[in-house]
Design a protein around this motif. Sequence first.
Motif, mmCIF file in Angstrom:
data_model
loop_
_atom_site.group_PDB
_atom_site.id
_atom_site.type_symbol
_atom_site.label_atom_id
_atom_site.label_comp_id
_atom_site.label_asym_id
_atom_site.label_seq_id
_atom_site.Cartn_x
_atom_site.Cartn_y
_atom_site.Cartn_z
ATOM 1 N N VAL A 83 42.767 72.781 24.711
ATOM 2 C CA VAL A 83 44.153 72.421 24.501
ATOM 3 C C VAL A 83 44.656 72.787 22.962
ATOM 4 N N ASN A 84 43.968 72.000 21.885
ATOM 5 C CA ASN A 84 43.782 72.642 20.439
ATOM 6 C C ASN A 84 42.970 73.810 19.939
ATOM 7 N N LEU A 85 42.101 73.995 20.511
ATOM 8 C CA LEU A 85 41.181 74.772 20.298
ATOM 9 C C LEU A 85 41.648 76.069 21.027
ATOM 10 N N LEU A 122 43.297 66.843 34.047
ATOM 11 C CA LEU A 122 45.009 67.784 33.223
ATOM 12 C C LEU A 122 44.350 68.535 33.377
ATOM 13 N N ASP A 123 46.081 69.597 33.656
ATOM 14 C CA ASP A 123 46.467 70.633 34.112
ATOM 15 C C ASP A 123 46.083 71.656 33.270
ATOM 16 N N LEU A 124 45.925 72.459 33.265
ATOM 17 C CA LEU A 124 46.363 74.143 31.816
ATOM 18 C C LEU A 124 46.464 74.951 32.589
ATOM 19 N N ALA A 125 47.461 75.686 31.667
ATOM 20 C CA ALA A 125 47.850 77.135 31.973
ATOM 21 C C ALA A 125 46.737 78.460 31.288
ATOM 22 N N LEU A 126 46.633 79.318 31.939
ATOM 23 C CA LEU A 126 46.282 80.841 31.446
ATOM 24 C C LEU A 126 47.255 81.353 31.522
ATOM 25 N N PRO A 127 47.178 81.538 30.512
ATOM 26 C CA PRO A 127 48.660 82.866 30.540
ATOM 27 C C PRO A 127 48.825 83.930 32.567
ATOM 28 N N ASP A 128 47.926 83.838 32.956
ATOM 29 C CA ASP A 128 47.805 84.799 34.128
ATOM 30 C C ASP A 128 48.897 83.943 35.111
ATOM 31 N N GLY A 129 48.461 82.182 34.506
ATOM 32 C CA GLY A 129 49.225 81.682 35.752
ATOM 33 C C GLY A 129 47.599 81.372 36.784
ATOM 34 N N ASP A 154 31.470 75.212 25.566
ATOM 35 C CA ASP A 154 32.605 74.186 25.880
ATOM 36 C C ASP A 154 32.105 72.436 24.460
ATOM 37 N N PRO A 155 32.515 71.616 25.070
ATOM 38 C CA PRO A 155 31.885 70.764 24.446
ATOM 39 C C PRO A 155 30.726 69.500 25.161
ATOM 40 N N ASP A 156 30.515 70.236 26.062
ATOM 41 C CA ASP A 156 29.414 69.730 27.461
ATOM 42 C C ASP A 156 28.397 70.989 27.824
ATOM 43 N N CYS A 201 34.110 67.252 32.628
ATOM 44 C CA CYS A 201 33.859 66.886 31.426
ATOM 45 C C CYS A 201 33.007 65.460 30.985
ATOM 46 N N SER A 202 31.993 65.108 30.299
ATOM 47 C CA SER A 202 31.270 63.818 29.724
ATOM 48 C C SER A 202 32.956 63.605 28.757
ATOM 49 N N GLU A 203 33.207 64.205 28.166
ATOM 50 C CA GLU A 203 34.050 63.071 27.260
ATOM 51 C C GLU A 203 35.318 63.649 27.404
ATOM 52 N N TYR A 204 36.285 63.194 27.914
ATOM 53 C CA TYR A 204 37.626 63.234 28.267
ATOM 54 C C TYR A 204 38.283 64.370 27.462
ATOM 55 N N LYS A 205 37.926 62.862 25.587
ATOM 56 C CA LYS A 205 39.260 63.155 24.331
ATOM 57 C C LYS A 205 38.382 64.416 23.905
ATOM 58 N N ILE A 206 37.152 64.751 23.370
ATOM 59 C CA ILE A 206 36.375 65.753 23.208
ATOM 60 C C ILE A 206 36.563 67.132 24.018
ATOM 61 N N SER A 207 36.496 67.430 25.119
ATOM 62 C CA SER A 207 37.194 68.063 25.923
ATOM 63 C C SER A 207 39.029 68.731 26.100
#
Length: 128
Positions: free
Chosen positions: A24-26, A45-52, A117-119, A13-19
């Motif tokens: 995470v929140n949207l 940043l590692d994020l979880a999707l429902p299928d793993g 996404d933001p980018d 991403c270009s802007e970490y906080k925005i992405s």
Amino acid sequence: MNLTGIHHIAIICSEYKISKEFYVNLMGFPIINEVYREERNSYKLDLALPDGTQLELFSFPDAPVRPSYPEAQGLRHLAFQTPDIVEAVQELEGKGIKVEPIRIDEHTKRRFTFFSDPDGLPIELYES
């Protein structure tokens, strides 16, 4: 070779906080782990999707922008499955995200749409 699925998809991403706010929140993906790598001036940043499956969100100083939209070589778009595309679109629009009109896939007859996404990375919603 015994491949059993996709483990993760990495996004720079270009802007970490925005992405981070977007994913995470949207989008609602829970955080698994977040690391700042000082030697690279980079977040991971590692994020979880429902299928793993996981999304890895990276920030790198001075990363080049996407060369064209959407037909650049490489990753074309991310596609997320949803059981109710109308509900998902309404939720995204309620959060201020612009979503394209819902279309029908001519081959599968399933409904789908796109947003970014933001980018500007194209994200598809595909009704299962």
